[in-house]
Scaffold this motif. Structure first.
Motif, PDB file in Angstrom:
ATOM      1  N   ASP A 170      14.096   6.360  -2.383  1.00  0.00           N
ATOM      2  CA  ASP A 170      15.186   5.531  -1.877  1.00  0.00           C
ATOM      3  C   ASP A 170      16.332   5.508  -2.718  1.00  0.00           C
ATOM      4  O   ASP A 170      17.446   5.363  -2.286  1.00  0.00           O
ATOM      5  N   LEU A 198       7.600   9.283  -1.913  1.00  0.00           N
ATOM      6  CA  LEU A 198       7.234   7.977  -1.391  1.00  0.00           C
ATOM      7  C   LEU A 198       8.500   7.010  -2.129  1.00  0.00           C
ATOM      8  O   LEU A 198       8.896   7.242  -3.215  1.00  0.00           O
ATOM      9  N   SER A 199       8.434   5.680  -1.856  1.00  0.00           N
ATOM     10  CA  SER A 199       9.350   4.645  -2.456  1.00  0.00           C
ATOM     11  C   SER A 199       8.426   3.317  -2.477  1.00  0.00           C
ATOM     12  O   SER A 199       7.924   2.732  -1.531  1.00  0.00           O
ATOM     13  N   SER A 202      10.830   0.529  -1.238  1.00  0.00           N
ATOM     14  CA  SER A 202      10.968   0.360   0.383  1.00  0.00           C
ATOM     15  C   SER A 202       9.597   0.250   1.024  1.00  0.00           C
ATOM     16  O   SER A 202       9.587  -0.096   2.305  1.00  0.00           O
ATOM     17  N   GLY A 203       8.644   0.930   0.421  1.00  0.00           N
ATOM     18  CA  GLY A 203       7.337   1.387   0.982  1.00  0.00           C
ATOM     19  C   GLY A 203       7.268   2.558   1.982  1.00  0.00           C
ATOM     20  O   GLY A 203       6.126   2.893   2.299  1.00  0.00           O
ATOM     21  N   GLU A 204       8.309   3.463   2.129  1.00  0.00           N
ATOM     22  CA  GLU A 204       8.575   4.498   2.656  1.00  0.00           C
ATOM     23  C   GLU A 204       7.269   5.615   2.140  1.00  0.00           C
ATOM     24  O   GLU A 204       7.345   5.690   0.925  1.00  0.00           O
ATOM     25  N   GLY A 205       6.729   6.220   2.826  1.00  0.00           N
ATOM     26  CA  GLY A 205       5.835   7.161   2.457  1.00  0.00           C
ATOM     27  C   GLY A 205       4.350   6.676   1.651  1.00  0.00           C
ATOM     28  O   GLY A 205       3.597   7.639   1.383  1.00  0.00           O
ATOM     29  N   SER A 207       1.712   5.073   2.978  1.00  0.00           N
ATOM     30  CA  SER A 207       0.769   5.249   3.692  1.00  0.00           C
ATOM     31  C   SER A 207       0.214   6.567   3.931  1.00  0.00           C
ATOM     32  O   SER A 207      -1.108   6.813   3.883  1.00  0.00           O
TER      33      SER A 207
END
Lengths: 224, 114
Positions: A170, A198-199, A202-205, A207
């Protein structure tokens, strides 16, 4: 007195490696998949572990071993607050965990109840790379603010990795970080390594990383 | 800073091989360290003098042979040695490289007196 040259040719870490292989046998007998998380201080080891627990908690029971150089239980307390067992290993100032330290920590975890053990190594990009713990996967967490040149400056730790996480993506719009240059260094040292940008913020990536881990855990259960 | 445990391992390995060979004393210890192996500095000799006291290794001199990493360029197919940071091929500037060696970290031999 006569002088003689005696050939030895023995790895200096052979004693540690022997204990590491005992640890590995213990994990395999119990059907537990184990990962060794390494990173510099502040890269987001504990944040990644907490995110991993939240994502995989419905399916798996996860134990955490926290390596710290001092008797501070901040990290272990956060894991326990998530409802998972955690053990603190105080290395007494040592810069890394070794296989015997991990063995001692394992004795305090309810192995028969666990699917995954996450070992959080001491924050350091040099020493942990030298000590095999017997875990199934070595995972390095790099982070955007550390800079894109770390594979070039700390090549040792980028060798022998099974997965590489790049945390804090992020921050990419705000911090100069050439992803291509970073990946190029990684690819030389460890071609084809599983890579997860991932971050934790933010939760991105997240999973993609936890899917990869869940697949490894399932493989380990089948092998048992 | 894992030099202390490294030094203890060196002492254990050297002592065990020296005893097997029937040594009275160990005078020299030869260690091989690759560029991509763990970083070990000269403080080993300092620890060594402390922890080898009252063993047959006391007074032994430690010799470090530092070996560069050997790298193969996948573009021009030439090999080169790396002594510092990971860097592009000196012949064609490619970063398409393969590491051939550099992770050595072993006790190679000891010099003993019987």
């Amino acid at each position: 007195m006569e002088s003689h040259r005696v050939t030895v040719v023995e790895k200096i870490f052979s004693a540690n490696d022997q204990v590491a292989s005992i640890n590995r046998q213990m994990f395999d007998r119990a059907g537990i998949f184990t990962i060794n998380i390494m990173a510099s201080p502040g890269a987001g080891k504990t944040s990644t572990i907490l995110q991993t627990i939240r994502a995989l908690r419905p399916a798996f029971r996860i134990g955490v071993i926290e390596g710290d150089t001092a008797p501070v239980t901040i990290d272990a307390d956060k894991v326990i607050a998530e409802g998972m067992p955690a053990v603190q290993i105080n290395t007494g100032g040592d810069c890394h965990l070794d296989a015997p330290m991990l063995q001692a920590g394992l004795a305090q975890l309810p192995l028969e109840q666990l699917d995954i053990i996450i070992v959080e190594n001491v924050g350091n990009l040099i020493c942990p790379a030298a000590f095999n713990l017997g875990t199934h996967a070595n995972v390095l967490i790099a982070s955007v603010p550390e800079g894109d040149d770390k594979p070039y400056k700390y090549p040792g730790i980028y060798r022998g990795l099974d997965a590489l996480i790049l945390n804090k993506i992020d921050l990419l719009p705000y911090v100069p970080f050439n992803q291509e240059y970073f990946r190029q260094g990684v690819e030389v040292l460890n071609p084809g390594v599983a890579f997860f940008p991932l971050s934790c913020q933010s939760g991105e990536g997240i999973s993609a990383w936890t899917d990869w881990l869940a697949a490894r855990v399932a493989e380990q259960k089948q092998r048992k | 800073m894992h030099e202390l445990s490294v030094t203890e391992n060196i002492l254990n390995i050297a002592t065990s091989h020296a005893q097997k060979a029937g040594a009275k004393t160990v005078t020299d210890i030869y260690i091989v360290i690759g560029r991509l192996s763990s970083i070990v500095d000269d403080s080993i000799q300092f620890y060594w003098d402390m922890i080898s006291e009252n063993t047959i290794c006391f007074g032994a001199k430690l010799h470090f042979e530092r070996r560069p990493a050997e790298i193969l360029c996948l573009d021009c197919n030439q090999k080169f040695s790396l002594n510092a940071e990971l860097s592009p091929c000196p012949h064609c500037n490619s970063m398409s490289l393969m590491v051939l060696s550099g992770e050595e970290f072993w006790l190679d031999s000891i010099e003993i007196e019987k």
